[in-house]
Design a protein around this motif. Structure first.
Motif, PDB file in Angstrom:
ATOM      1  N   PRO A 107     -28.207  -5.614  -9.273  1.00  0.00           N
ATOM      2  CA  PRO A 107     -28.111  -5.859  -7.828  1.00  0.00           C
ATOM      3  C   PRO A 107     -28.341  -4.570  -7.053  1.00  0.00           C
ATOM      4  CG  PRO A 107     -25.941  -5.828  -8.810  1.00  0.00           C
ATOM      5  CD  PRO A 107     -26.924  -5.776  -9.950  1.00  0.00           C
ATOM      6  N   VAL A 108     -28.740  -4.721  -5.781  1.00  0.00           N
ATOM      7  CA  VAL A 108     -29.166  -3.575  -4.981  1.00  0.00           C
ATOM      8  C   VAL A 108     -28.379  -3.521  -3.675  1.00  0.00           C
ATOM      9  CG1 VAL A 108     -31.134  -2.396  -3.916  1.00  0.00           C
ATOM     10  CG2 VAL A 108     -31.491  -3.858  -5.927  1.00  0.00           C
ATOM     11  N   LEU A 109     -27.912  -2.332  -3.335  1.00  0.00           N
ATOM     12  CA  LEU A 109     -27.318  -2.057  -2.031  1.00  0.00           C
ATOM     13  C   LEU A 109     -28.307  -1.233  -1.220  1.00  0.00           C
ATOM     14  CD1 LEU A 109     -24.962  -1.752   0.066  1.00  0.00           C
ATOM     15  CD2 LEU A 109     -24.287   0.306  -1.210  1.00  0.00           C
ATOM     16  N   VAL A 110     -28.654  -1.714  -0.020  1.00  0.00           N
ATOM     17  CA  VAL A 110     -29.483  -0.948   0.917  1.00  0.00           C
ATOM     18  C   VAL A 110     -28.578  -0.509   2.064  1.00  0.00           C
ATOM     19  CG1 VAL A 110     -31.467  -0.978   2.456  1.00  0.00           C
ATOM     20  CG2 VAL A 110     -31.555  -2.230   0.282  1.00  0.00           C
ATOM     21  N   TRP A 111     -28.423   0.796   2.218  1.00  0.00           N
ATOM     22  CA  TRP A 111     -27.429   1.357   3.138  1.00  0.00           C
ATOM     23  C   TRP A 111     -28.085   1.991   4.360  1.00  0.00           C
ATOM     24  CZ3 TRP A 111     -22.407   1.216   4.119  1.00  0.00           C
ATOM     25  CH2 TRP A 111     -21.855   2.189   4.964  1.00  0.00           C
TER      26      TRP A 111
END
Length: 507
Positions: A107-111
């Motif tokens: 999974p990916v977090l875009v901050w």
């Protein structure tokens, strides 16, 4: 470990993080430099490069005031280096991954960072993505344009580029999300499992992305930290985006103030000169923020969300216990009654009958309340009323924050905990603070992975259950250093009254 990755524009090489199981890639371009003819335009495609790009250092930050020159709490906290490189060539992002292969599908977090859309940058030390990456989440921090470079509007711009007349900073963020969708598999990520998140203006950015009609299907979850800001008493510390016509007039006034005759001339001037004139302009005018341009942004994001005009994904949102408190700025009880009558009309007596209405808030006024908490919960109830099934999770951050300045739970302090980067802070944090950071990071990464924050701690023990906030079950999480507090809490009659007011006034 994945130390090199193949992007759409060329190969990039990263470095082992402090934990060698994590690779960090810093300064990957995701769009063309927004300079010259690309100034005041939507982000343009990035050019290919030959060979392998050494992604070892953060790229320059967006044009803004030099960080680290003040004495305020944020200069003490993380804006500590006046030598931080700065350039208008700033559209770069950073990736932390602990994937072993390109098929890991993490999974990916875009901050998105905060800073009132005027300041801030991904290289702030609290935004180190390593601790989150160790939990099996790829972290991507995206830079974007700020102040006039990100949000200038002008009649010439609207005529020249009606599909993207302004909101260049928000379009940079969107371009970053789209880059992730196209490229993150090569870093071991899942392009169909993306969470966008941000705090303060970054949280406001998440709301803007959530409510843009252009963003359906781009992400699967959202975290809004201190970004849903309204007051039940009328004036809010953060105003809704300006209508395009008003923003165009503001831009026209700026160019006239700066002695600039045309948009073409403005694109040729030195960026530092434009920033200097902008700061002079801002001394007597409002700064430039997001704009209701009718294309990317079709209204106030908070009102759009309440009206069910948003991307349908699970949302986590919350606030710190001390930030953006709302109050009635009355000097005495006589003025309090006058203010209540003006605000609440026929319901003024009902308001004044609450004991909380007579509580004095220092020299500021009466009836202090967390307007941001009221509005978040109101939006969650509206989301439920609109028939949406996606869960919404509310949190409150209420830790004891040490330090000689006795800062309380000030705006942004929870970032040290979410990213679990307390060891970089000057404050004398102790074991209980590190325990809280571990728990907070666990909950948030669980949500990023599955849309449900619950799971086990590092020792295998289940963490206290955190349920979604609904009318029937108003569950919430309070992050405290003396123990996590979860469960349902029925709102007091006073808070229920103000939640109704903030709904009627702002939605």
């Amino acid at each position: 470990m994945l130390r090199t990755a193949k992007t759409e524009n060329g190969l990039v090489r990263g470095l082992p993080a402090a934990d060698p199981r994590v690779t960090s890639f810093k300064g990957i371009p995701f769009a063309a430099p927004p300079v010259g003819e690309n100034r005041f335009r939507a982000p343009q495609p990035c050019q290919n490069w030959e060979g392998t790009l050494d992604a070892y250092r953060f790229a320059p930050i967006s044009i803004q005031d030099t960080p680290g020159l003040g004495t305020d709490i944020y200069c003490r906290e993380w804006h500590v280096d006046p030598e931080t490189p700065m350039s208008e060539d700033c559209l770069y992002l950073n990736v932390w991954t602990n994937a072993k292969t390109t098929g890991d599908k993490l999974p990916v977090l875009v901050w998105f960072f905060g800073g009132a859309f005027q300041w801030g940058y991904p290289s702030e030390m609290e935004f180190d993505g390593e601790r989150i990456a160790r939990r099996g989440v790829i972290v991507v921090t995206v830079n974007y344009r700020l102040n006039l470079f990100g949000f200038l509007a002008h009649p010439e711009l609207t005529k020249e580029q009606p599909d993207a007349p302004t909101n260049f900073g928000l379009l940079d963020q969107q371009a970053g999300i789209k880059w992730v969708i196209r490229n993150i598999k090569e870093f071991g990520g899942d392009p169909e499992n993306i969470t966008i998140a941000g705090q303060s203006a970054g949280g406001g950015s998440v709301m803007a992305q959530l409510t843009s009609p252009l963003n359906k299907g781009l992400f699967q979850r959202a975290i809004v930290m201190s970004g849903i800001i309204r007051s039940p008493y009328g004036a809010s510390p953060i105003a809704p985006p300006l209508p395009l016509r008003d923003a165009e007039e503001q831009g026209r006034a700026f160019l006239e103030f700066a002695g600039i005759s045309s948009l073409s001339e403005a694109r040729k001037l030195d960026a530092s000169y434009l920033l200097q004139k902008y700061n002079e302009f801002a001394a007597a005018h409002s700064r430039m923020y997001t704009v209701q341009d009718g294309v990317f942004s079709v209204g106030d994001p908070i009102a759009l969300y309440a009206a069910n005009r948003h991307v349908g994904v699970p949302v986590m949102a919350g606030n710190t216990s001390n930030e953006f408190l709302s109050f009635l700025p009355a000097a005495d009880e006589t003025e309090l009654k006058e203010q209540a009558a003006a605000l609440f009309g026929s319901r003024a007596e009902e308001f004044l009958a609450f004991p909380e209405a007579s509580v004095r808030y220092g020299d500021h006024g009466y009836a202090p309340v967390s307007g941001i908490e009221c509005k978040i919960k109101d939006l969650f109830l509206q989301n439920q009323k609109n028939g949406n099934k996606e869960n919404c999770y509310y949190y409150r951050f209420d830790a004891d924050i040490p330090g000689w300045d006795n800062p309380g739970n000030f705006h942004s302090v929870e970032l040290w905990f979410f990213f679990e980067t307390l060891a970089k802070c000057w404050r004398p944090f102790e074991g209980r603070h590190y325990d809280l950071a571990r728990h907070m990071c666990n909950y948030m990464t669980n949500f990023i992975k599955t849309g449900n924050p619950n799971g086990t701690d590092h020792n295998g023990n289940p963490m206290p259950e955190w349920n979604s906030y609904t009318k029937e079950h108003p569950a919430e999480m309070t992050f405290r250093t003396d123990g996590l507090v979860t469960g349902e809490r029925q709102e007091s009659p006073f808070i229920s009254f103000l939640m109704e007011q903030v709904h009627n006034r702002q939605a």
